[in-house]
Design an enzyme around this catalytic site. Structure first.
Site, PDB file in Angstrom:
ATOM      1  N   GLY A  52       0.859  -1.188   0.000  1.00 10.77           N
ATOM      2  CA  GLY A  52       0.000   0.000   0.000  1.00 10.77           C
ATOM      3  C   GLY A  52       0.888   1.228   0.000  1.00 10.77           C
ATOM      4  N   GLU A  53       0.626   2.140   0.916  1.00 12.97           N
ATOM      5  CA  GLU A  53       1.440   3.351   1.037  1.00 12.97           C
ATOM      6  C   GLU A  53       1.912   3.438   2.484  1.00 12.97           C
ATOM      7  OE1 GLU A  53       3.574   6.409   0.926  1.00 12.97           O
ATOM      8  OE2 GLU A  53       1.815   6.775   2.176  1.00 12.97           O
ATOM      9  N   SER A  54       3.210   3.283   2.700  1.00 11.25           N
ATOM     10  CA  SER A  54       3.742   3.111   4.055  1.00 11.25           C
ATOM     11  C   SER A  54       3.490   4.306   4.973  1.00 11.25           C
ATOM     12  CB  SER A  54       5.238   2.789   3.999  1.00 11.25           C
ATOM     13  OG  SER A  54       5.965   3.832   3.372  1.00 11.25           O
ATOM     14  N   CYS A  81       6.263  -5.284   0.696  1.00 10.59           N
ATOM     15  CA  CYS A  81       6.358  -3.967   0.070  1.00 10.59           C
ATOM     16  C   CYS A  81       6.263  -2.839   1.104  1.00 10.59           C
ATOM     17  CB  CYS A  81       5.333  -3.848  -1.053  1.00 10.59           C
ATOM     18  SG  CYS A  81       5.683  -2.495  -2.202  1.00 10.59           S
ATOM     19  N   ARG A 113      12.679   3.774  -0.063  1.00  6.74           N
ATOM     20  CA  ARG A 113      11.330   3.718  -0.633  1.00  6.74           C
ATOM     21  C   ARG A 113      11.376   4.017  -2.130  1.00  6.74           C
ATOM     22  NH1 ARG A 113       7.359   7.516   2.733  1.00  6.74           N
ATOM     23  NH2 ARG A 113       8.077   8.831   1.043  1.00  6.74           N
ATOM     24  N   ILE A 140       6.093  -3.592  -7.344  1.00 12.64           N
ATOM     25  CA  ILE A 140       5.222  -2.456  -7.669  1.00 12.64           C
ATOM     26  C   ILE A 140       5.626  -1.273  -6.788  1.00 12.64           C
ATOM     27  CG2 ILE A 140       2.847  -1.610  -7.793  1.00 12.64           C
ATOM     28  CD1 ILE A 140       1.979  -4.612  -7.894  1.00 12.64           C
ATOM     29  N   ARG A 141       6.209  -0.234  -7.398  1.00 13.93           N
ATOM     30  CA  ARG A 141       6.737   0.906  -6.621  1.00 13.93           C
ATOM     31  C   ARG A 141       7.550   0.375  -5.433  1.00 13.93           C
ATOM     32  NH1 ARG A 141       2.336   4.144  -4.367  1.00 13.93           N
ATOM     33  NH2 ARG A 141       3.979   5.582  -3.792  1.00 13.93           N
ATOM     34  N   HIS A 181       5.595  -8.579  -3.999  1.00 16.59           N
ATOM     35  CA  HIS A 181       4.244  -8.971  -3.579  1.00 16.59           C
ATOM     36  C   HIS A 181       4.022 -10.467  -3.785  1.00 16.59           C
ATOM     37  CE1 HIS A 181       2.351  -4.995  -2.893  1.00 16.59           C
ATOM     38  NE2 HIS A 181       3.281  -4.580  -3.739  1.00 16.59           N
ATOM     39  N   GLU A 183       1.927 -12.405  -2.459  1.00 16.18           N
ATOM     40  CA  GLU A 183       0.500 -12.753  -2.439  1.00 16.18           C
ATOM     41  C   GLU A 183      -0.118 -12.799  -3.837  1.00 16.18           C
ATOM     42  OE1 GLU A 183       0.619  -8.254  -2.172  1.00 16.18           O
ATOM     43  OE2 GLU A 183       1.831  -9.928  -1.457  1.00 16.18           O
TER      44      GLU A 183
END
Length: 199
Positions: A52-54, A81, A113, A140-141, A181, A183
């Site tokens: 997500g966004e840390s 991530c 990051r 992903i990012r 990721h 998952e």
């Protein structure tokens, strides 16, 4: 067995699906709990920190009183991530440098990051992960682990154009973290978490 997923933001459903599939493959039953406040941590055996966004995850966890409780819980953790960033002792951003984001500090690593760029630079590659074999890894990012402490075991690495060899998966005791990721492509890491819960 109850397994918690920190469900403040990020790919919660993908982790739920991977957990349920992993449990079925092991012939076990698990109850997946969405952790949204401190009370949700009660009685869980392990915890997943999602992508997500840390910064957002850290702010929400702090606001809901989760941060200190996660630190005290000493649970086996799988972090992916953004979850890896939030778990780290130190994090910097590739573009802006030092950040003042909230970190759990439970994993003795330094993380960059967005090390591999933004969304459009996302990629997929096959990685050899110690203890897990060949893994189809989706970045992903993605962050990169650039430094590890003496108690941290590197499980997978790859070359980065600016940082040289960086780590994409690490383990410290019963804490396992990936920059990618898992998952999305495998149940191997969720099986590891379930086995840790049974110890």
């Amino acid at each position: 067995m109850k397994i918690g997923i920190l469900a403040l933001q990020g790919d919660v459903e993908e982790h739920r699906y991977a957990l349920e599939k992993a449990a079925a493959e092991l012939g076990l039953s698990v109850k997946v709990v969405e952790v949204k406040n401190a009370q949700d941590l009660a009685d869980i055996s392990t915890l997943i920190l999602t992508g997500g966004e840390s910064t957002t995850i850290g702010k929400l966890a702090k606001a809901k009183g989760l941060e200190d409780n996660i630190k005290k819980a000493t649970l086996p953790i799988l972090a992916t991530c953004a979850g890896l960033i939030y778990l780290a002792k130190e994090a910097v951003d590739r573009r802006v440098g030092k950040t003042r984001q909230s970190l759990l500090g439970l994993l003795d690593v330094s993380v960059v990051r967005n090390a591999f760029g933004r969304q459009r630079e996302s990629f997929q590659t096959e990685l050899e992960v110690r203890g897990f074999g060949k893994v189809n890894a989706v970045f992903i990012r993605a962050p990169a682990v650039v430094k590890i402490g003496p108690s941290v075991e590197p499980l997978a690495s790859l070359r980065h154009v600016d940082y040289g060899e960086v780590y994409a998966a690490v383990r410290q005791g019963s804490v396992l973290a990936t920059a990618f990721h898992p998952e999305l492509t495998t149940t191997a890491f969720h099986k590891w978490l379930i086995r840790e819960a049974k110890r």
